[in-house]
Design a protein around this motif. Structure first.
Motif, PDB file in Angstrom:
ATOM      1  N   LYS A  76      -4.553  -0.387   5.602  1.00  0.00           N
ATOM      2  CA  LYS A  76      -3.742  -1.180   4.674  1.00  0.00           C
ATOM      3  C   LYS A  76      -3.844  -2.681   4.948  1.00  0.00           C
ATOM      4  O   LYS A  76      -3.733  -3.489   4.027  1.00  0.00           O
ATOM      5  CB  LYS A  76      -2.289  -0.712   4.668  1.00  0.00           C
ATOM      6  N   ASP A  77      -4.079  -3.068   6.194  1.00  0.00           N
ATOM      7  CA  ASP A  77      -4.267  -4.491   6.492  1.00  0.00           C
ATOM      8  C   ASP A  77      -5.585  -5.002   5.918  1.00  0.00           C
ATOM      9  O   ASP A  77      -5.669  -6.142   5.460  1.00  0.00           O
ATOM     10  CB  ASP A  77      -4.220  -4.736   8.000  1.00  0.00           C
ATOM     11  N   ASP A  78      -6.623  -4.157   5.936  1.00  0.00           N
ATOM     12  CA  ASP A  78      -7.901  -4.537   5.329  1.00  0.00           C
ATOM     13  C   ASP A  78      -7.766  -4.659   3.813  1.00  0.00           C
ATOM     14  O   ASP A  78      -8.356  -5.538   3.193  1.00  0.00           O
ATOM     15  CB  ASP A  78      -8.981  -3.511   5.670  1.00  0.00           C
ATOM     16  N   VAL A  79      -6.984  -3.754   3.217  1.00  0.00           N
ATOM     17  CA  VAL A  79      -6.726  -3.808   1.773  1.00  0.00           C
ATOM     18  C   VAL A  79      -6.006  -5.102   1.433  1.00  0.00           C
ATOM     19  O   VAL A  79      -6.364  -5.804   0.484  1.00  0.00           O
ATOM     20  CB  VAL A  79      -5.899  -2.583   1.314  1.00  0.00           C
ATOM     21  N   LYS A  80      -4.993  -5.437   2.236  1.00  0.00           N
ATOM     22  CA  LYS A  80      -4.235  -6.675   2.007  1.00  0.00           C
ATOM     23  C   LYS A  80      -5.155  -7.890   2.067  1.00  0.00           C
ATOM     24  O   LYS A  80      -5.120  -8.741   1.176  1.00  0.00           O
ATOM     25  CB  LYS A  80      -3.138  -6.796   3.060  1.00  0.00           C
ATOM     26  N   GLU A  81      -5.996  -7.959   3.078  1.00  0.00           N
ATOM     27  CA  GLU A  81      -6.904  -9.101   3.227  1.00  0.00           C
ATOM     28  C   GLU A  81      -7.903  -9.169   2.081  1.00  0.00           C
ATOM     29  O   GLU A  81      -8.199 -10.255   1.573  1.00  0.00           O
ATOM     30  CB  GLU A  81      -7.633  -9.035   4.570  1.00  0.00           C
ATOM     31  N   ALA A  82      -8.413  -8.021   1.630  1.00  0.00           N
ATOM     32  CA  ALA A  82      -9.377  -8.005   0.528  1.00  0.00           C
ATOM     33  C   ALA A  82      -8.730  -8.492  -0.763  1.00  0.00           C
ATOM     34  O   ALA A  82      -9.335  -9.251  -1.525  1.00  0.00           O
ATOM     35  CB  ALA A  82      -9.934  -6.589   0.342  1.00  0.00           C
ATOM     36  N   ILE A  83      -7.488  -8.080  -1.014  1.00  0.00           N
ATOM     37  CA  ILE A  83      -6.792  -8.508  -2.227  1.00  0.00           C
ATOM     38  C   ILE A  83      -6.470  -9.997  -2.166  1.00  0.00           C
ATOM     39  O   ILE A  83      -6.667 -10.731  -3.135  1.00  0.00           O
ATOM     40  CB  ILE A  83      -5.525  -7.668  -2.449  1.00  0.00           C
ATOM     41  N   LEU A  84      -5.982 -10.462  -1.030  1.00  0.00           N
ATOM     42  CA  LEU A  84      -5.651 -11.881  -0.896  1.00  0.00           C
ATOM     43  C   LEU A  84      -6.893 -12.758  -1.047  1.00  0.00           C
ATOM     44  O   LEU A  84      -6.849 -13.810  -1.689  1.00  0.00           O
ATOM     45  CB  LEU A  84      -4.985 -12.145   0.454  1.00  0.00           C
ATOM     46  N   GLU A  85      -7.995 -12.311  -0.481  1.00  0.00           N
ATOM     47  CA  GLU A  85      -9.233 -13.075  -0.566  1.00  0.00           C
ATOM     48  C   GLU A  85      -9.804 -13.057  -1.985  1.00  0.00           C
ATOM     49  O   GLU A  85     -10.267 -14.075  -2.487  1.00  0.00           O
ATOM     50  CB  GLU A  85     -10.251 -12.468   0.407  1.00  0.00           C
ATOM     51  N   GLY A  86      -9.715 -11.904  -2.640  1.00  0.00           N
ATOM     52  CA  GLY A  86     -10.287 -11.764  -3.976  1.00  0.00           C
ATOM     53  C   GLY A  86      -9.473 -12.406  -5.078  1.00  0.00           C
ATOM     54  O   GLY A  86     -10.019 -12.786  -6.113  1.00  0.00           O
ATOM     55  N   THR A  87      -8.159 -12.554  -4.872  1.00  0.00           N
ATOM     56  CA  THR A  87      -7.302 -13.103  -5.922  1.00  0.00           C
ATOM     57  C   THR A  87      -6.790 -14.502  -5.605  1.00  0.00           C
ATOM     58  O   THR A  87      -6.228 -15.151  -6.473  1.00  0.00           O
ATOM     59  CB  THR A  87      -6.074 -12.199  -6.157  1.00  0.00           C
ATOM     60  N   GLU A  88      -6.928 -14.947  -4.371  1.00  0.00           N
ATOM     61  CA  GLU A  88      -6.399 -16.233  -3.903  1.00  0.00           C
ATOM     62  C   GLU A  88      -4.885 -16.320  -4.104  1.00  0.00           C
ATOM     63  O   GLU A  88      -4.340 -17.377  -4.395  1.00  0.00           O
ATOM     64  CB  GLU A  88      -7.106 -17.391  -4.592  1.00  0.00           C
ATOM     65  N   ALA A  89      -4.210 -15.182  -3.961  1.00  0.00           N
ATOM     66  CA  ALA A  89      -2.753 -15.123  -4.090  1.00  0.00           C
ATOM     67  C   ALA A  89      -2.107 -15.355  -2.728  1.00  0.00           C
ATOM     68  O   ALA A  89      -2.768 -15.336  -1.692  1.00  0.00           O
ATOM     69  CB  ALA A  89      -2.330 -13.769  -4.652  1.00  0.00           C
ATOM     70  N   GLU A  90      -0.803 -15.556  -2.757  1.00  0.00           N
ATOM     71  CA  GLU A  90      -0.022 -15.734  -1.525  1.00  0.00           C
ATOM     72  C   GLU A  90       0.651 -14.415  -1.183  1.00  0.00           C
ATOM     73  O   GLU A  90       1.185 -13.736  -2.057  1.00  0.00           O
ATOM     74  CB  GLU A  90       1.064 -16.795  -1.738  1.00  0.00           C
TER      75      GLU A  90
END
Length: 96
Positions: free
Chosen positions: A58-72
């Motif tokens: 789940k931490d890898d998923v979080k990092e992938a989403i944050l990196e791909g969307t540039e969200a906070e």
């Protein structure tokens, strides 16, 4: 970058929201990132649920989403990730 006060406000605001995306056995892919970006543009604040059958951590998923969307990242509670991104056209949330 969000301050602590802003994160507390966004956590309070996101409490009644339900996750609108689920990351399952396919993991995070390009199509999902596009859809999450579109949802963030319309809503500014969303939740994403990481299912048990997701092969990625789940931490890898979080990092992938944050990196791909540039969200906070507002919060990660259990398997639910809360994201915020300032909308260019649909500004509805006024941060303190």
């Amino acid at each position: 970058m969000l301050t602590g006060k802003q994160k507390r406000y966004l956590r309070k605001t996101s409490h009644p929201l339900r996750p609108i995306f689920q990351v399952g056995k396919e993991g995070v892919n390009e199509n999902m990132l596009i859809q999450i970006n579109e949802a963030l543009e319309k809503r500014e604040l969303i939740k994403v649920n990481v299912l048990q059958n997701c092969p990625e951590d789940k931490d890898d998923v979080k990092e992938a989403i944050l990196e791909g969307t540039e969200a906070e990242l507002v919060q990660m509670l259990g398997n639910v990730i809360t994201l915020y991104k300032l909308s260019a056209e649909n500004k509805t949330i006024q941060l303190p």
